[in-house]
Design a protein around this motif. Structure first.
Motif, mmCIF file in Angstrom:
data_model
loop_
_atom_site.group_PDB
_atom_site.id
_atom_site.type_symbol
_atom_site.label_atom_id
_atom_site.label_comp_id
_atom_site.label_asym_id
_atom_site.label_seq_id
_atom_site.Cartn_x
_atom_site.Cartn_y
_atom_site.Cartn_z
ATOM 1 N N ARG A 144 12.654 26.072 9.735
ATOM 2 C CA ARG A 144 12.180 24.973 10.602
ATOM 3 C C ARG A 144 12.962 23.712 10.278
ATOM 4 N NH1 ARG A 144 6.264 24.549 7.615
ATOM 5 N NH2 ARG A 144 7.062 23.895 5.598
ATOM 6 N N GLY A 145 12.711 22.661 11.055
ATOM 7 C CA GLY A 145 13.483 21.435 10.930
ATOM 8 C C GLY A 145 13.227 20.686 9.629
ATOM 9 N N GLN A 146 14.214 19.881 9.254
ATOM 10 C CA GLN A 146 14.095 19.094 8.019
ATOM 11 C C GLN A 146 12.967 18.073 8.078
ATOM 12 O OE1 GLN A 146 18.077 17.601 7.508
ATOM 13 N NE2 GLN A 146 18.649 19.299 6.154
ATOM 14 N N ASP A 147 12.473 17.766 9.286
ATOM 15 C CA ASP A 147 11.340 16.832 9.371
ATOM 16 C C ASP A 147 10.095 17.407 8.709
ATOM 17 O OD1 ASP A 147 11.373 18.732 11.425
ATOM 18 O OD2 ASP A 147 10.342 17.450 12.857
ATOM 19 N N LEU A 148 10.074 18.726 8.464
ATOM 20 C CA LEU A 148 8.907 19.339 7.819
ATOM 21 C C LEU A 148 9.161 19.672 6.353
ATOM 22 C CD1 LEU A 148 7.702 21.478 10.840
ATOM 23 C CD2 LEU A 148 6.565 19.476 9.847
ATOM 24 N N PHE A 149 10.316 19.248 5.828
ATOM 25 C CA PHE A 149 10.669 19.565 4.438
ATOM 26 C C PHE A 149 9.577 19.108 3.464
ATOM 27 C CE2 PHE A 149 12.511 18.064 0.415
ATOM 28 C CZ PHE A 149 13.028 19.250 -0.083
ATOM 29 N N HIS A 150 9.150 17.853 3.579
ATOM 30 C CA HIS A 150 8.167 17.340 2.607
ATOM 31 C C HIS A 150 6.784 17.956 2.790
ATOM 32 C CE1 HIS A 150 10.875 14.602 0.665
ATOM 33 N NE2 HIS A 150 11.282 14.159 1.848
ATOM 34 N N TRP A 161 0.855 -1.207 0.000
ATOM 35 C CA TRP A 161 0.000 0.000 0.000
ATOM 36 C C TRP A 161 0.891 1.257 0.000
ATOM 37 C CZ3 TRP A 161 -5.243 0.178 -0.524
ATOM 38 C CH2 TRP A 161 -5.833 1.444 -0.396
ATOM 39 N N PRO A 162 0.604 2.253 -0.851
ATOM 40 C CA PRO A 162 1.486 3.437 -0.897
ATOM 41 C C PRO A 162 1.489 4.230 0.410
ATOM 42 C CG PRO A 162 -0.467 3.758 -2.273
ATOM 43 C CD PRO A 162 -0.502 2.331 -1.801
ATOM 44 N N ARG A 163 2.638 4.780 0.730
ATOM 45 C CA ARG A 163 2.809 5.529 1.975
ATOM 46 C C ARG A 163 3.272 6.953 1.691
ATOM 47 N NH1 ARG A 163 2.796 2.542 6.749
ATOM 48 N NH2 ARG A 163 1.970 0.503 6.215
ATOM 49 N N ASP A 164 2.966 7.862 2.621
ATOM 50 C CA ASP A 164 3.371 9.261 2.462
ATOM 51 C C ASP A 164 4.819 9.436 2.953
ATOM 52 O OD1 ASP A 164 3.430 9.729 5.239
ATOM 53 O OD2 ASP A 164 1.387 10.511 5.292
ATOM 54 N N PRO A 165 5.404 10.621 2.785
ATOM 55 C CA PRO A 165 6.804 10.810 3.176
ATOM 56 C C PRO A 165 7.075 10.576 4.670
ATOM 57 C CG PRO A 165 6.125 12.550 1.682
ATOM 58 C CD PRO A 165 4.883 11.781 2.035
ATOM 59 N N ASP A 166 6.044 10.615 5.504
ATOM 60 C CA ASP A 166 6.230 10.303 6.929
ATOM 61 C C ASP A 166 6.030 8.820 7.215
ATOM 62 O OD1 ASP A 166 6.830 12.869 7.630
ATOM 63 O OD2 ASP A 166 4.846 13.349 8.459
ATOM 64 N N GLY A 167 5.707 8.040 6.176
ATOM 65 C CA GLY A 167 5.561 6.601 6.360
ATOM 66 C C GLY A 167 4.139 6.151 6.665
ATOM 67 N N ALA A 168 3.186 7.076 6.688
ATOM 68 C CA ALA A 168 1.789 6.699 6.969
ATOM 69 C C ALA A 168 1.108 6.275 5.665
ATOM 70 C CB ALA A 168 1.046 7.871 7.591
ATOM 71 N N PRO A 169 0.205 5.276 5.738
ATOM 72 C CA PRO A 169 -0.467 4.839 4.520
ATOM 73 C C PRO A 169 -1.347 5.942 3.929
ATOM 74 C CG PRO A 169 -1.406 3.757 6.478
ATOM 75 C CD PRO A 169 -0.218 4.531 6.938
ATOM 76 N N LEU A 170 -1.398 6.050 2.611
ATOM 77 C CA LEU A 170 -2.283 7.047 1.988
ATOM 78 C C LEU A 170 -3.734 6.654 2.253
ATOM 79 C CD1 LEU A 170 -0.657 7.913 -1.464
ATOM 80 C CD2 LEU A 170 -0.064 8.671 0.847
ATOM 81 N N TYR A 171 -4.588 7.644 2.357
ATOM 82 C CA TYR A 171 -6.000 7.390 2.686
ATOM 83 C C TYR A 171 -6.677 6.666 1.524
ATOM 84 C CZ TYR A 171 -10.545 8.233 4.822
ATOM 85 O OH TYR A 171 -11.775 8.068 5.407
ATOM 86 N N PRO A 172 -7.398 5.589 1.828
ATOM 87 C CA PRO A 172 -8.085 4.853 0.764
ATOM 88 C C PRO A 172 -9.149 5.726 0.103
ATOM 89 C CG PRO A 172 -8.198 3.678 2.877
ATOM 90 C CD PRO A 172 -7.643 5.036 3.163
ATOM 91 N N ASP A 173 -9.550 5.382 -1.138
ATOM 92 C CA ASP A 173 -10.455 6.324 -1.793
ATOM 93 C C ASP A 173 -11.945 5.987 -1.636
ATOM 94 O OD1 ASP A 173 -10.527 4.270 -3.527
ATOM 95 O OD2 ASP A 173 -9.669 5.353 -5.237
#
Ligand code: GLU
Length: 295
Positions: free
Chosen positions: A217-223, A114-126
């Motif tokens: 701000r921190g690189q954790d917010l880059f994406h 299942w595709p994940r976002d840059p933070d590693g969370a699964p993308l919301y199903p449609d």
């Protein structure tokens, strides 16, 4: 134009060395540019944010030698501003109610592919974006809890190609004028189930309302910047310059967290560490050069 910087902590815990780095860097850059330095309390999560953490933040920042303009913008006092921005996105047909619970999302996205976002969370199903409007309205009328999500594909079509100027660097060294890629986040939350806004929405609204020219701000917010650029274009808000800085890590190379004591500013201060020593530890001991006035 006066350059305007901000430090925007969430008062849901005590500050650590990483926050000290971000706050001091913002204040130093504002000082070097002859600009403004603002503090903003990102407290939309009213369940986790507490006044005593806010007081502790003020106290720790003042101890570090910082001063900032008053009044401090507290996001929980401005839900109306976020509501207005949400209304614009709704009027553009870009927002839909999302009913899946956390457990349902987990079950629907359990496939390791299942595709994940840059933070590693699964993308919301449609599932929900396909729901006929009358069916969604019935569920809402029946009291079903829902978040509001952005129709990412439609939003990107309206906004067109997006870019931002990175004067620091992303986690992989990305720098300069960069393409933004909000599609990687899928249908992001615009308003949470229990809060009438989201981090992404309130940040872009506030940065614009406060005239922030430089987001540092921190690189954790880059994406996340990709989502912010998308919302700025959709809402007709100005584009700040971005500077993402490396995160301060502990001896084992881990990201600092609000709950680990040894990097906490309160603990360091209680142990007799001075603000000058804090600056040395995070590599900000030398004042930044003031720009030479052009003649
Ligand atoms: N409130 C966010 C945090 O504490 C920072 C938001 C921002 O700088 O854009 O991580």
């Amino acid at each position: 134009m006066t350059r305007t910087f901000r430090f925007a902590p969430s008062p849901n815990g005590f500050l650590h060395l990483g926050h000290a780095f971000s706050a001091l860097l913002n204040a130093d850059l504002a000082d070097a540019a002859g600009g403004r330095f603002l503090l903003r309390m990102e407290d939309i999560d009213t369940a986790r944010c507490r006044p005593e953490f806010e007081t502790a933040i003020d106290d720790d920042l003042a101890w570090l030698g910082l001063s900032w303009e008053q009044p401090v913008r507290r996001q929980s006092e401005h839900f109306g501003d976020y509501r207005a921005a949400l209304g614009r996105l709704e009027a553009m047909g870009l927002v839909y109610p999302a009913f899946l619970t956390r457990a349902e999302i987990r079950a629907r996205t359990a496939d390791p592919a299942w595709p994940r976002d840059p933070d590693g969370a699964p993308l919301y199903p449609d599932d929900d974006r396909q729901l006929p409007a009358n069916e969604a309205a019935d569920r809402i009328a029946a009291g079903a809890p829902y978040a509001l999500r952005l129709r990412m594909d439609a939003a990107i079509r309206i906004a067109g190609p997006l870019a931002f100027l990175e004067t620091g660097s992303g986690p992989a060294g990305e720098t300069g004028r960069l393409g933004a890629d909000p599609a990687r986040w899928g249908d992001v939350i615009i308003a949470r189930k229990e809060v009438p806004t989201s981090y992404h929405l309130s940040v872009v609204v506030d940065d614009a309302l406060q005239g922030i020219t430089d987001v540092v701000r921190g690189q954790d917010l880059f994406h996340a910047t990709s989502v912010h650029r998308l919302l700025q274009v959709l809402l007709g808000l100005p584009e700040p310059t971005y500077r993402h800085h490396p995160l301060i890590r502990d001896a084992a190379g881990r990201k600092l967290s609000k709950s680990d004591g040894d990097s906490g500013l309160r603990e360091l201060r209680a142990a007799g560490v001075t603000p000058a020593e804090i600056r040395r530890r995070i590599g900000l001991e030398n004042p930044l050069p003031h720009p030479t006035p052009s003649t």
